[in-house]
Design an enzyme around this catalytic site. Structure first.
Site, PDB file in Angstrom:
ATOM      1  N   GLU A  18       0.833  -1.223   0.000  1.00 32.14           N
ATOM      2  CA  GLU A  18       0.000   0.000   0.000  1.00 32.14           C
ATOM      3  C   GLU A  18       0.858   1.260   0.000  1.00 32.14           C
ATOM      4  OE1 GLU A  18      -3.040   0.035  -0.523  1.00 32.14           O
ATOM      5  OE2 GLU A  18      -3.591  -2.029  -0.083  1.00 32.14           O
TER       6      GLU A  18
HETATM    7  C1  LIG Z   1       2.689  -9.487   0.327  1.00 32.74           C
HETATM    8  C2  LIG Z   1       2.383  -8.386  -0.628  1.00 32.74           C
HETATM    9  C3  LIG Z   1       1.068  -8.107  -0.953  1.00 32.74           C
HETATM   10  C4  LIG Z   1       0.775  -7.135  -1.901  1.00 32.74           C
HETATM   11  N1  LIG Z   1      -0.517  -6.968  -2.317  1.00 32.74           N
HETATM   12  C5  LIG Z   1      -0.765  -6.169  -3.399  1.00 32.74           C
HETATM   13  C6  LIG Z   1      -2.062  -6.117  -3.984  1.00 32.74           C
HETATM   14  O1  LIG Z   1      -3.000  -6.765  -3.515  1.00 32.74           O
HETATM   15  N2  LIG Z   1      -2.237  -5.355  -5.086  1.00 32.74           N
HETATM   16  C7  LIG Z   1      -1.235  -4.635  -5.647  1.00 32.74           C
HETATM   17  O2  LIG Z   1      -1.473  -3.966  -6.635  1.00 32.74           O
HETATM   18  N3  LIG Z   1       0.006  -4.655  -5.112  1.00 32.74           N
HETATM   19  C8  LIG Z   1       0.262  -5.404  -4.005  1.00 32.74           C
HETATM   20  N4  LIG Z   1       1.522  -5.464  -3.465  1.00 32.74           N
HETATM   21  C9  LIG Z   1       2.577  -4.690  -4.094  1.00 32.74           C
HETATM   22  C10 LIG Z   1       3.112  -3.592  -3.217  1.00 32.74           C
HETATM   23  O3  LIG Z   1       2.202  -2.538  -3.158  1.00 32.74           O
HETATM   24  C11 LIG Z   1       4.476  -3.218  -3.797  1.00 32.74           C
HETATM   25  O4  LIG Z   1       5.365  -4.251  -3.445  1.00 32.74           O
HETATM   26  C12 LIG Z   1       4.965  -1.888  -3.289  1.00 32.74           C
HETATM   27  O5  LIG Z   1       4.175  -0.857  -3.800  1.00 32.74           O
HETATM   28  C13 LIG Z   1       6.421  -1.649  -3.668  1.00 32.74           C
HETATM   29  O6  LIG Z   1       6.638  -1.897  -5.016  1.00 32.74           O
HETATM   30  P1  LIG Z   1       7.876  -2.828  -5.455  1.00 32.74           P
HETATM   31  O7  LIG Z   1       7.774  -4.093  -4.708  1.00 32.74           O
HETATM   32  O8  LIG Z   1       7.920  -2.870  -6.914  1.00 32.74           O
HETATM   33  O9  LIG Z   1       9.132  -2.075  -4.885  1.00 32.74           O
HETATM   34  P2  LIG Z   1       9.877  -0.853  -5.562  1.00 32.74           P
HETATM   35  O10 LIG Z   1       8.895   0.138  -6.057  1.00 32.74           O
HETATM   36  O11 LIG Z   1      10.889  -1.378  -6.513  1.00 32.74           O
HETATM   37  O12 LIG Z   1      10.629  -0.218  -4.301  1.00 32.74           O
HETATM   38  C14 LIG Z   1      11.851  -0.745  -3.766  1.00 32.74           C
HETATM   39  C15 LIG Z   1      12.416   0.268  -2.770  1.00 32.74           C
HETATM   40  O13 LIG Z   1      12.711   1.503  -3.432  1.00 32.74           O
HETATM   41  C16 LIG Z   1      12.015   2.575  -2.825  1.00 32.74           C
HETATM   42  N5  LIG Z   1      11.565   3.501  -3.863  1.00 32.74           N
HETATM   43  C17 LIG Z   1      10.951   3.221  -5.020  1.00 32.74           C
HETATM   44  N6  LIG Z   1      10.688   4.343  -5.704  1.00 32.74           N
HETATM   45  C18 LIG Z   1      11.142   5.367  -4.972  1.00 32.74           C
HETATM   46  C19 LIG Z   1      11.165   6.780  -5.136  1.00 32.74           C
HETATM   47  N7  LIG Z   1      10.634   7.372  -6.195  1.00 32.74           N
HETATM   48  N8  LIG Z   1      11.705   7.521  -4.157  1.00 32.74           N
HETATM   49  C20 LIG Z   1      12.213   6.953  -3.046  1.00 32.74           C
HETATM   50  N9  LIG Z   1      12.240   5.626  -2.846  1.00 32.74           N
HETATM   51  C21 LIG Z   1      11.702   4.839  -3.789  1.00 32.74           C
HETATM   52  C22 LIG Z   1      10.842   1.966  -2.098  1.00 32.74           C
HETATM   53  O14 LIG Z   1      10.414   2.778  -1.010  1.00 32.74           O
HETATM   54  C23 LIG Z   1      11.423   0.630  -1.657  1.00 32.74           C
HETATM   55  O15 LIG Z   1      12.109   0.778  -0.446  1.00 32.74           O
HETATM   56  C24 LIG Z   1       1.825  -6.389  -2.478  1.00 32.74           C
HETATM   57  C25 LIG Z   1       3.141  -6.635  -2.094  1.00 32.74           C
HETATM   58  C26 LIG Z   1       3.433  -7.630  -1.198  1.00 32.74           C
HETATM   59  C27 LIG Z   1       4.864  -7.899  -0.847  1.00 32.74           C
END
Ligand SMILES: Cc1cc2nc3c(=O)[nH]c(=O)nc-3n(C[C@H](O)[C@H](O)[C@H](O)COP(=O)(O)OP(=O)(O)OC[C@H]3O[C@@H](n4cnc5c(N)ncnc54)[C@H](O)[C@@H]3O)c2cc1C
Length: 602
Positions: free
Chosen positions: A449
């Site tokens: 989220e």
């Molecule tokens: C168990 C689980 C359940 C989930 N359920 C859902 C769901 O039901 N529906 C859905 O749509 N998604 C879901 N998600 C996805 C979740 O919302 C994403 O994992 C989350 O938004 C982070 O995206 P990412 O994993 O691609 O990480 P990334 O976006 O790659 O982020 C990696 C790191 O980089 C940092 N970062 C990225 N961009 C920036 C920036 N611009 N500035 C500063 N820091 C940054 C982040 O804070 C993080 O620490 C789920 C994830 C998990 C693990």
């Protein structure tokens, strides 16, 4: 019923002695309710949580869902518990009566749902997602979409998901690529891959209603070109009958650290495995207008973000109660002043360092619960305050508090779970006690989220500057109103008010300094520290509010309860609020260390 999920005494304090929830029943929307019906709902939620959700919490963790012949299999207790929950009508607790809801105030339904989250957060995730999905469609869907998809969700026959993330686009939703091609009949066909979708496949319900973000070809790039679609797993006729399988397929399940009972899926849309009307493409129905998808999804995300904070709080809270119970019965060591080995050992709760760990947990989880319920109360104000100006005020304050209500409990109630493990000593590191699972389950909350970092950007980059800074000004003014009341109350409250007043001034100064730098990169490089400092000040405010109520209540039969509230407030102001001093010093710089760091220096 007395459980180690949440404290009913604390809920009575927060709902009735502080937030005055029964007063809401003077408003037409809640006129059918009373304090008695609120108590009945809390009783019911606690009973369902204790009898149907808690007993399979560990089994859902150790026997996680698997894919077997393309179908998801999981332990049967999950479905059984969800059927019981659906039978209570609590899913629609806060919804309008016209769609089968109970029109219960949000502040009460959030407290009730907290029992289920504390008992078994992974089973509770299915109704949690369904509720968010249904509320979004109630706000933005057509009447026909509500009839076709929301009513079965309210009845517990269909479950919902939210499909935003893609393998290459998590935090950056501007980069999603799933496309939605318009069809001559007004529907769309979707093609693409969604990653991390919670509840994305299972056999717990007759159908799954996916809410999917996708791009209509030819639309603007970035977030302005994102639209929202309903994509059911099984197609639904206009009369509500279930038809053919839609072209949405499960590619696989993700194997997680915690929250294991909630399936987490990689889904392909439009792969051609199922061919509605003989063609590849997942049939989807546009919600509202094209290109409004992200704004609409934010409706669900804001609710979900406060819900994530509530879930983190519930896990922290139950861990605290379990570690407290453990500390009272585990005998180990003797008091510093009396080491006589011939006398029995004392329970570890007698050691000040163990009491420190318990007090820290108490101050985090009760502070977080106060914040989450305060937000629930704001939601009720936003919806039902008689004066439109009060509604607008509640809306603005809630908007301001949302990233904090999501992030603060996710960080500090996780820290509470860490301390709960520590209180258990070696036993806490085993799977014989619940606390290690609570920690693993809770570890998700700073990630999904919107990560902690994304919430920080939201708070400093958007919320603190929105409407010319009006949201921030309102937050600070509201905290200052508590400070003034505490000044007048005199005694310890006045002393703490002085500390809080200074911290509030530091938020205002830090915000000015950060944006006054004229360098958004530098300002936002400090967003994480800003979020954490502001969060601590907000929770200190929650504690001063609670202290004022406890002081006014005096004692009587509940003297220990109120003394505990006062001591936890004292703890927060002595041990926690001072952490913000060095954080504000950094922000005043503003500090450049992270900006100046080079990739090659790591
Ligand atoms: C168990 C689980 C359940 C989930 N359920 C859902 C769901 O039901 N529906 C859905 O749509 N998604 C879901 N998600 C996805 C979740 O919302 C994403 O994992 C989350 O938004 C982070 O995206 P990412 O994993 O691609 O990480 P990334 O976006 O790659 O982020 C990696 C790191 O980089 C940092 N970062 C990225 N961009 C920036 C920036 N611009 N500035 C500063 N820091 C940054 C982040 O804070 C993080 O620490 C789920 C994830 C998990 C693990």
């Amino acid at each position: 019923m007395s459980s180690t999920l949440l404290s009913r005494r604390d809920l009575r304090f927060l709902l009735y002695e502080w937030l005055d929830a029964p007063r809401l029943t003077e408003r037409p929307r809640y006129a059918e309710h009373s304090r008695e019906t609120f108590d009945d709902v809390l009783d019911l939620a606690e009973r369902v949580a204790v009898e149907h959700f808690a007993p399979h919490n560990r089994a859902a963790d150790t026997s996680e869902p698997v894919v077997d012949g393309g179908r998801v299999r999981m332990i049967p207790q999950v479905k059984a518990a969800l059927q019981v929950f659906a039978g209570t009508g609590l899913l629609a607790a806060s919804m309008d009566e016209s769609v089968g809801g109970l029109q219960l105030p949000h502040v009460v339904s959030a407290a009730a749902f907290g029992f289920l989250q504390a008992a078994n957060v992974s089973t509770a995730a299915y109704p949690f997602l369904t509720l968010g999905n249904a509320n979004l469609l109630l706000a933005h869907g057509s009447a026909a979409q509500v009839d076709r998809f929301v009513r079965p969700m309210v009845e517990g026959r269909f479950f919902g998901t939210m499909c935003l993330s893609e393998p290459q686009a998590g935090s950056s939703l501007a980069d999603i690529t799933t496309r939605a091609e318009p069809q001559t009949d007004g529907s769309h066909r979707l093609f693409g891959t969604k990653m991390w979708i919670s509840g994305g496949d299972h056999e717990l319900a007759e159908n799954i209603v996916h809410l999917v973000l996708a791009r209509i070809p030819g639309g603007p790039p970035g977030v302005k070109g994102i639209s929202l679609f309903i994509v059911p797993k099984v197609l639904v006729g206009e009369d509500g009958t279930l038809g053919a399988r839609n072209d949405v397929v499960l590619v696989g399940l993700n194997h997680k650290m915690g929250y294991r009972g909630t399936t987490n899926t990689l889904l392909n849309f439009g792969e051609g495995v199922h061919r509605p009307d003989g063609r590849a493409g997942a049939v989807g129905y546009l919600v509202g207008e094209p290109h409004q998808g992200l704004a609409q999804m934010f409706h669900m995300m804001n609710e979900a973000r406060i819900g994530v904070g509530a879930g983190a709080t519930a896990l922290g809270y139950t861990g605290y109660l379990k570690s407290l119970a453990y500390a009272r019965q585990r005998a180990q060591g003797r008091p510093v002043a009396d080491k006589d080995p011939t006398v029995p050992q004392v329970p570890i709760v007698a050691h000040p360092d163990v009491r420190r760990m318990l007090l820290a947990q108490k101050s985090y989880v009760e502070g977080a619960l106060a914040l989450v319920l305060y937000c629930g109360r704001l939601l009720d104000e936003e919806k039902t305050a008689p004066d439109p100006a009060d509604r607008a005020r509640a809306h603005l304050l809630l908007d301001m508090l949302t990233p904090i209500a999501k992030s603060w409990p996710s960080q500090w109630c996780l820290a509470a779970n860490d301390l709960a493990i520590q209180v258990h000593g070696g036993y806490g590191y085993t799977r014989d006690y619940d606390v290690e699972q609570h920690w693993r389950d809770n570890r998700l909350n700073p990630i999904h989220e919107g990560t902690h970092g994304i919430q920080a950007l939201d708070l400093l980059g958007r919320k603190a500057t929105m409407e010319g800074g009006a949201g921030l000004e309102l937050l600070l003014e509201t905290i200052r109103a508590t400070v003034s009341r505490a000044w007048k109350a005199d005694g310890e409250a006045a002393e703490l008010a002085g500390q809080l007043g200074t911290a509030v001034d530091r938020i205002a100064a830090a915000t000015r300094r950060l944006w006054g730098s004229g360098d958004p990169t530098l300002a936002l490089a400090n967003a994480g520290v800003y979020l954490e400092a502001v969060g601590h000040v907000v929770v200190a405010w929650m504690w001063l509010e609670q202290l004022l109520v406890a002081d006014a209540a005096g004692g009587g039969a509940d003297a220990d309860f109120y003394a505990g509230k006062r001591q936890a407030a004292r703890y927060f102001f002595r041990y926690e609020l001072p952490r913000t001093g060095p954080q504000f010093d950094l922000l005043d710089g503003p500090d450049r260390t992270t900006v100046d760091m080079r990739d090659s220096w790591f």
